[in-house]
Design a protein around this motif. Structure first.
Motif, short mmCIF file in Angstrom:
data_model
loop_
_atom_site.label_atom_id
_atom_site.label_comp_id
_atom_site.label_asym_id
_atom_site.label_seq_id
_atom_site.Cartn_x
_atom_site.Cartn_y
_atom_site.Cartn_z
N SER A 211 -0.44 -16.54 4.00
CA SER A 211 -1.27 -15.36 3.75
C SER A 211 -2.72 -15.63 4.10
N GLN A 212 -3.37 -14.61 4.64
CA GLN A 212 -4.77 -14.71 5.04
C GLN A 212 -5.51 -13.44 4.66
N THR A 213 -6.63 -13.57 3.98
CA THR A 213 -7.43 -12.41 3.60
C THR A 213 -8.77 -12.48 4.33
N VAL A 214 -9.10 -11.35 4.98
CA VAL A 214 -10.32 -11.29 5.79
C VAL A 214 -11.26 -10.26 5.19
N PRO A 215 -12.49 -10.64 4.82
CA PRO A 215 -13.47 -9.64 4.37
C PRO A 215 -13.98 -8.85 5.58
N VAL A 216 -14.09 -7.53 5.43
CA VAL A 216 -14.52 -6.68 6.53
C VAL A 216 -15.68 -5.80 6.07
N LYS A 217 -16.36 -5.22 7.04
CA LYS A 217 -17.44 -4.29 6.71
C LYS A 217 -17.57 -3.28 7.84
N GLY A 218 -18.21 -2.17 7.52
CA GLY A 218 -18.40 -1.12 8.51
C GLY A 218 -19.37 -0.08 7.99
N ASP A 219 -19.60 0.95 8.81
CA ASP A 219 -20.60 1.95 8.44
C ASP A 219 -20.00 3.21 7.83
N ARG A 220 -18.68 3.21 7.55
CA ARG A 220 -18.06 4.40 6.97
C ARG A 220 -17.07 4.00 5.87
N VAL A 221 -17.20 4.68 4.74
CA VAL A 221 -16.33 4.45 3.58
C VAL A 221 -15.93 5.81 3.03
N SER A 222 -14.66 5.97 2.61
CA SER A 222 -14.23 7.24 2.02
C SER A 222 -13.14 6.99 0.99
N ASP A 223 -13.07 7.91 0.04
CA ASP A 223 -11.98 7.87 -0.94
C ASP A 223 -10.83 8.78 -0.52
N ASP A 224 -10.86 9.28 0.71
CA ASP A 224 -9.83 10.17 1.24
C ASP A 224 -9.16 9.47 2.42
N GLY A 225 -7.89 9.12 2.26
CA GLY A 225 -7.17 8.42 3.32
C GLY A 225 -7.07 9.21 4.60
N GLU A 226 -6.98 10.52 4.50
CA GLU A 226 -6.90 11.37 5.69
C GLU A 226 -8.20 11.28 6.50
N LEU A 227 -9.34 11.21 5.82
CA LEU A 227 -10.61 11.11 6.53
C LEU A 227 -10.72 9.78 7.27
#
Length: 300
Positions: A211-227
């Motif tokens: 198992s491998q866990t990778v921390p990620v980041k980006g400029d967009r976050v949402s609580d709506d999976g469709e978005l």
């Protein structure tokens, strides 16, 4: 008060011309059948049969009463059958909570099809990625990813083989390049999903049992999976989605799955309710229907 059992014995004896034959048909002793006929005659204050040691025939009153007895038995049997049908009928209104992405794009057409097959079933559909509080909200059942943390809920599997996949649009990959390993995600714009207060910014993968866990980041976050899915389709970044949410996009080439040699974290799908008493015939039929559809969905 005329007993229902006595009416049955009377009609059977009239049909067979014999107390003994009526008793055998109804799995009674001849003495019980004879006592039932005597009780019925006392209640009606008339003789229904003329008896001899070799024959049994209806009296005139017995002939007249036989028609009413048959009608009463038929009516009571019809009522009992109606109640039995109601107990197993596929009917009623189901209040169901479904995830945003899966609900809109996959489940809603399936619910429409289910309703066409069972027009006596109605739906009240709530779309949300948050787990509905089934103990407080007017929700009968919920469809959710992942094993529920609340062990008091009844969790019935719909599909246990589903996993998360990393995907991006061809346009995004053409502009930014294709990551070759999960570690490469650190150099890409990753579209994160937040559930409640938890930001899903650590993506887990498995390869050859490791198992491998990778921390990620980006400029967009949402609580709506469709978005999040729409952002991925628009080429805004890389998404880590349930495979079911993007399966049709992958097949159509609108999204490309990355890291085929790495498995994303398990994302089994469950039907949840607060008590097994709520598993009505309609809910059971719906669950069976959804299990069949997901199995077919997997193979295309």
């Amino acid at each position: 008060m005329v007993r229902f059992e006595d009416l049955r014995i009377f009609v059977s004896a009239a049909d067979h011309g014999s107390f003994s034959a009526a008793a055998r048909e109804l799995d009674l002793t001849p003495a019980v059948a004879s006592a039932a006929l005597k009780r019925l005659e006392l209640t009606l204050e008339t003789r229904l049969f003329v008896r001899s040691t070799r024959s049994l025939r209806l009296t005139a009153d017995g002939e007249r009463y036989l028609e009413y007895a048959r009608s009463a038995i038929a009516t009571l049997d019809a009522g009992r059958n109606a109640l039995a049908r109601d107990k197993t009928a596929i009917s009623g209104t189901l209040s169901i909570s479904v995830p945003s992405d899966l609900g809109r794009n996959v489940l809603l057409p399936w619910l429409d099809e289910f309703q066409r097959r069972h027009p006596r079933v109605g739906f009240q559909v709530r779309i949300s990625d948050r787990l509905a509080d089934l103990f407080r909200q007017p929700v009968d059942i919920a469809v959710r990813y992942g094993t529920p943390a609340d062990s008091s809920l009844v969790a019935l599997p719909l599909s246990e083989s589903n996993r998360r996949v990393v995907c991006a649009s061809p346009a995004y990959l053409a502009r930014h390049g294709t990551p070759q390993t999960p570690v490469d995600l650190r150099r890409h714009n990753c579209l994160s999903f937040v559930l409640g207060e938890s930001l899903h910014d650590r993506w887990t993968f498995e390869r050859d049992g490791v198992s491998q866990t990778v921390p990620v980041k980006g400029d967009r976050v949402s609580d709506d999976g469709e978005l999040v899915r729409r952002w991925a389709l628009a080429g805004c970044g890389v998404a880590y989605k349930s495979r079911y949410d993007v399966l049709e996009d992958l097949r159509a080439g609108r999204l490309v799955q990355l890291f085929g040699d790495h498995q994303g974290e398990p994302s089994p799908l469950y039907l949840l309710c607060v008590h097994r008493m709520l598993l009505s015939p309609a809910v059971k039929r719906l669950r069976a229907c959804l299990q069949e559809r997901f199995a077919a969905f997997e193979v295309g």
